[in-house]
Design an enzyme around this catalytic site. Structure first.
Site, PDB file in Angstrom:
ATOM      1  N   ASN A   7       0.868  -1.175   0.000  1.00  0.00           N
ATOM      2  CA  ASN A   7       0.000   0.000   0.000  1.00  0.00           C
ATOM      3  C   ASN A   7       0.905   1.225   0.000  1.00  0.00           C
ATOM      4  O   ASN A   7       1.421   1.627   1.045  1.00  0.00           O
ATOM      5  CB  ASN A   7      -0.899  -0.022   1.248  1.00  0.00           C
ATOM      6  N   TRP A   8       1.112   1.794  -1.198  1.00  0.00           N
ATOM      7  CA  TRP A   8       2.043   2.925  -1.324  1.00  0.00           C
ATOM      8  C   TRP A   8       1.432   4.243  -0.826  1.00  0.00           C
ATOM      9  O   TRP A   8       2.107   5.258  -0.806  1.00  0.00           O
ATOM     10  CB  TRP A   8       2.481   3.086  -2.782  1.00  0.00           C
ATOM     11  N   LYS A   9       0.150   4.192  -0.499  1.00  0.00           N
ATOM     12  CA  LYS A   9      -0.553   5.412  -0.035  1.00  0.00           C
ATOM     13  C   LYS A   9      -0.272   6.558  -1.014  1.00  0.00           C
ATOM     14  O   LYS A   9      -0.169   6.309  -2.211  1.00  0.00           O
ATOM     15  CB  LYS A   9      -0.146   5.724   1.408  1.00  0.00           C
ATOM     16  N   HIS A 102      -9.865   1.554   4.500  1.00  0.00           N
ATOM     17  CA  HIS A 102      -8.624   1.768   5.255  1.00  0.00           C
ATOM     18  C   HIS A 102      -8.877   2.805   6.353  1.00  0.00           C
ATOM     19  O   HIS A 102      -9.650   3.742   6.159  1.00  0.00           O
ATOM     20  CB  HIS A 102      -7.521   2.246   4.301  1.00  0.00           C
ATOM     21  N   GLU A 151      -6.237  -4.203  10.642  1.00  0.00           N
ATOM     22  CA  GLU A 151      -5.237  -3.142  10.789  1.00  0.00           C
ATOM     23  C   GLU A 151      -5.567  -2.288  12.019  1.00  0.00           C
ATOM     24  O   GLU A 151      -6.315  -1.312  11.905  1.00  0.00           O
ATOM     25  CB  GLU A 151      -5.242  -2.255   9.540  1.00  0.00           C
ATOM     26  N   GLY A 157       1.907   2.534  10.800  1.00  0.00           N
ATOM     27  CA  GLY A 157       2.963   3.524  10.605  1.00  0.00           C
ATOM     28  C   GLY A 157       3.716   3.912  11.872  1.00  0.00           C
ATOM     29  O   GLY A 157       4.427   4.915  11.892  1.00  0.00           O
ATOM     30  N   SER A 187       2.668  -1.927  10.650  1.00  0.00           N
ATOM     31  CA  SER A 187       4.109  -1.975  10.949  1.00  0.00           C
ATOM     32  C   SER A 187       4.730  -3.345  10.699  1.00  0.00           C
ATOM     33  O   SER A 187       5.641  -3.763  11.431  1.00  0.00           O
ATOM     34  CB  SER A 187       4.377  -1.515  12.389  1.00  0.00           C
ATOM     35  N   GLY A 207       2.436  -1.005   4.497  1.00  0.00           N
ATOM     36  CA  GLY A 207       2.535   0.411   4.125  1.00  0.00           C
ATOM     37  C   GLY A 207       3.982   0.848   4.077  1.00  0.00           C
ATOM     38  O   GLY A 207       4.673   0.698   3.054  1.00  0.00           O
TER      39      GLY A 207
HETATM   40  P1  PGA Z   1       2.248   0.440   7.885  1.00  0.00           P
HETATM   41  O1  PGA Z   1       0.870   0.716   7.107  1.00  0.00           O
HETATM   42  O2  PGA Z   1       2.823  -0.818   7.326  1.00  0.00           O
HETATM   43  O3  PGA Z   1       3.071   1.663   7.613  1.00  0.00           O
HETATM   44  O4  PGA Z   1       1.905   0.302   9.335  1.00  0.00           O
HETATM   45  C1  PGA Z   1      -0.038  -0.314   6.890  1.00  0.00           C
HETATM   46  C2  PGA Z   1      -1.270   0.245   6.236  1.00  0.00           C
HETATM   47  O5  PGA Z   1      -1.686   1.361   6.586  1.00  0.00           O
HETATM   48  O6  PGA Z   1      -1.852  -0.397   5.354  1.00  0.00           O
END
Ligand code: PGA
Length: 223
Positions: A7-9, A102, A151, A157, A187, A207
């Site tokens: 998920n590159w956001k 999300h 999640e 994050g 994470s 992410g």
């Molecule tokens: P993260 O994000 O791996 O940075 O915790 C995961 C996500 O939001 O899908």
């Protein structure tokens, strides 16, 4: 079969995407074992770029077996006069998957379970596979969904991943159909991914660690 979803956001522009892809392809080409796992469908990679990067990403990764492209969202609407929206119907030739619900969409765009239900209906109607995210058991999973990602907000994050025991507890409290693929996100990185080596975890939604092609590649080799 295990799934790993990047998920590159809203992190990448075109040049950064091209660099990521070149590096990732280079790493895979040197790795016969991981390439064979992809060919034999032991692992599936799903890359979810922002909408503007979907087409170039798809073009450049099309030679990699068992790698699919997903969107990070679709519209609540069918196609029509909705400036700025991207309906499922218009993106379905380009993607196979879509992340829905999300926690960042719920928080910053005020998406409710009803909105996510409606988006799920449209995505399914147009042949996309929704990966529905749930922060806790109150985030209802719409009917007909094959992929659910747990999640927890505290883990997204932050570098503080949830323990395997807690992830499995959440899975049980969601009462999913046994055929549902249950993913964990929050994470996950190359250091902790092996702590989720349980047949009950179908894969990962990644992410931060997916932004770096080396880290994402390494995680893929550890599946
Ligand atoms: P993260 O994000 O791996 O940075 O915790 C995961 C996500 O939001 O899908």
């Amino acid at each position: 079969m295990r799934y790993i979803v990047a998920n590159w956001k809203a992190h990448k522009n075109l040049a950064e995407t091209q660099d990521w892809i070149e590096t990732f392809i280079g790493l895979l080409k040197k790795d016969a074992k991981t390439s064979a796992k992809l060919r034999d469908k032991k692992i599936t990679i799903i890359i979810c770029p922002s909408h503007h990067l979907i087409y170039p990403t798809k073009q450049q990764l099309k030679e990699i077996p068992n790698l699919f492209i997903g969107a990070q969202d679709v519209s609540f609407f069918e196609k029509g006069s909705y400036t700025g929206e991207v309906p499922a119907q218009n993106i379905r030739e380009l993607v196979d998957f879509v992340i829905l619900g999300h926690s960042e969409r719920r928080k910053y765009f005020k998406e409710t379970n009803n909105v996510i239900d409606q988006k799920t209906i449209l995505a399914l109607e147009h042949g996309l596979k929704p990966i529905v995210c749930a922060r806790n058991p109150q985030d209802l999973v719409p009917q007909g969904v094959e992929f659910v990602a747990y999640e927890p907000v505290f883990a997204i994050g932050t570098g503080e991943n949830e323990s395997l025991d807690e992830v499995l507890r959440m899975k049980r409290s969601l009462h999913l159909d046994p055929s549902t693929k249950f993913l964990y996100g929050g994470s996950v990185d190359e250091k902790n991914i092996t702590s989720y080596a349980s047949s009950e975890i179908g894969g990962f939604l990644v992410g931060t660690a997916s932004k770096d092609p080396h880290a994402f590649y390494k995680m893929t080799t550890l599946l």
